[in-house]
Design a protein around this motif. Sequence first.
Motif, PDB file in Angstrom:
ATOM      1  N   GLU A   1       0.711  -1.230   0.270  1.00 50.92           N
ATOM      2  CA  GLU A   1      -0.023   0.161  -0.059  1.00 50.92           C
ATOM      3  C   GLU A   1       0.699   1.188   0.095  1.00 50.92           C
ATOM      4  O   GLU A   1       0.748   2.452  -0.497  1.00 50.92           O
ATOM      5  N   GLU A   2       1.667   1.021   0.723  1.00 49.43           N
ATOM      6  CA  GLU A   2       2.712   2.683   0.488  1.00 49.43           C
ATOM      7  C   GLU A   2       3.303   2.482  -0.830  1.00 49.43           C
ATOM      8  O   GLU A   2       3.737   4.241  -1.077  1.00 49.43           O
ATOM      9  N   LEU A   3       4.336   1.262  -1.138  1.00 49.12           N
ATOM     10  CA  LEU A   3       4.164   1.668  -2.607  1.00 49.12           C
ATOM     11  C   LEU A   3       3.478   2.054  -3.472  1.00 49.12           C
ATOM     12  O   LEU A   3       3.782   2.397  -3.802  1.00 49.12           O
ATOM     13  N   ALA A   4       2.465   1.521  -3.195  1.00 53.12           N
ATOM     14  CA  ALA A   4       1.661   2.074  -4.479  1.00 53.12           C
ATOM     15  C   ALA A   4       1.482   3.342  -4.490  1.00 53.12           C
ATOM     16  O   ALA A   4       0.790   3.508  -5.048  1.00 53.12           O
ATOM     17  N   ALA A   5       1.266   4.091  -3.207  1.00 54.45           N
ATOM     18  CA  ALA A   5       0.745   5.435  -2.723  1.00 54.45           C
ATOM     19  C   ALA A   5       1.957   6.125  -3.361  1.00 54.45           C
ATOM     20  O   ALA A   5       1.982   7.234  -3.980  1.00 54.45           O
ATOM     21  N   LEU A   6       3.021   5.798  -3.092  1.00 52.99           N
ATOM     22  CA  LEU A   6       3.961   6.698  -3.455  1.00 52.99           C
ATOM     23  C   LEU A   6       4.486   6.409  -5.385  1.00 52.99           C
ATOM     24  O   LEU A   6       4.558   7.396  -5.441  1.00 52.99           O
TER      25      LEU A   6
ATOM     26  N   ILE B   1       1.809   6.817  -7.018  1.00 47.03           N
ATOM     27  CA  ILE B   1       0.441   7.428  -7.373  1.00 47.03           C
ATOM     28  C   ILE B   1       0.881   8.697  -7.438  1.00 47.03           C
ATOM     29  O   ILE B   1       0.891   9.907  -8.039  1.00 47.03           O
ATOM     30  N   ALA B   2       2.111   9.362  -6.348  1.00 44.25           N
ATOM     31  CA  ALA B   2       2.195  10.369  -5.534  1.00 44.25           C
ATOM     32  C   ALA B   2       2.904  10.790  -6.779  1.00 44.25           C
ATOM     33  O   ALA B   2       3.535  11.974  -7.538  1.00 44.25           O
ATOM     34  N   LEU B   3       4.000   9.810  -7.467  1.00 45.52           N
ATOM     35  CA  LEU B   3       5.263  10.573  -8.529  1.00 45.52           C
ATOM     36  C   LEU B   3       4.527  10.249 -10.088  1.00 45.52           C
ATOM     37  O   LEU B   3       4.966  11.345 -10.693  1.00 45.52           O
ATOM     38  N   ALA B   4       3.614   9.632 -10.164  1.00 42.35           N
ATOM     39  CA  ALA B   4       2.982   9.665 -11.126  1.00 42.35           C
ATOM     40  C   ALA B   4       2.010  10.648 -11.629  1.00 42.35           C
ATOM     41  O   ALA B   4       2.266  10.986 -13.089  1.00 42.35           O
ATOM     42  N   THR B   5       1.657  11.129 -10.578  1.00 42.02           N
ATOM     43  CA  THR B   5       0.772  12.439 -10.824  1.00 42.02           C
ATOM     44  C   THR B   5       1.785  14.224 -10.613  1.00 42.02           C
ATOM     45  O   THR B   5       1.132  15.108 -11.500  1.00 42.02           O
TER      46      THR B   5
END
Length: 59
Positions: A8-13, A15-19
Motif C-alpha cells: 500500500e505504501e509503495l502504491a501510494a508512492l 501514484i504520488a510520483l506519477a501525478t
Amino acid sequence: MRGDATPEELAALVIALATRQAPREPAPQAPPQRWRNPARGMRKPVLPGKSAWRMSALP
C-alpha cells in the motif's frame, strides 16, 4: 523492519510520483505592437539642413 515498505505504501508512492507535474514554463511574450503606439503618429523634430523643407511635410 525499517526500510521495508508495504504494498500500500509503495502504491501510494508510485501514484504520488506519477501525478507529479513539471513546473509550467511561462508562455513566450509577444513583442510589443508598435503600429498601435500613439507616439508613432507624432512628427519628429525638423532639423535645419539639406531638404529640411521636404521632411517638414512627412509624419
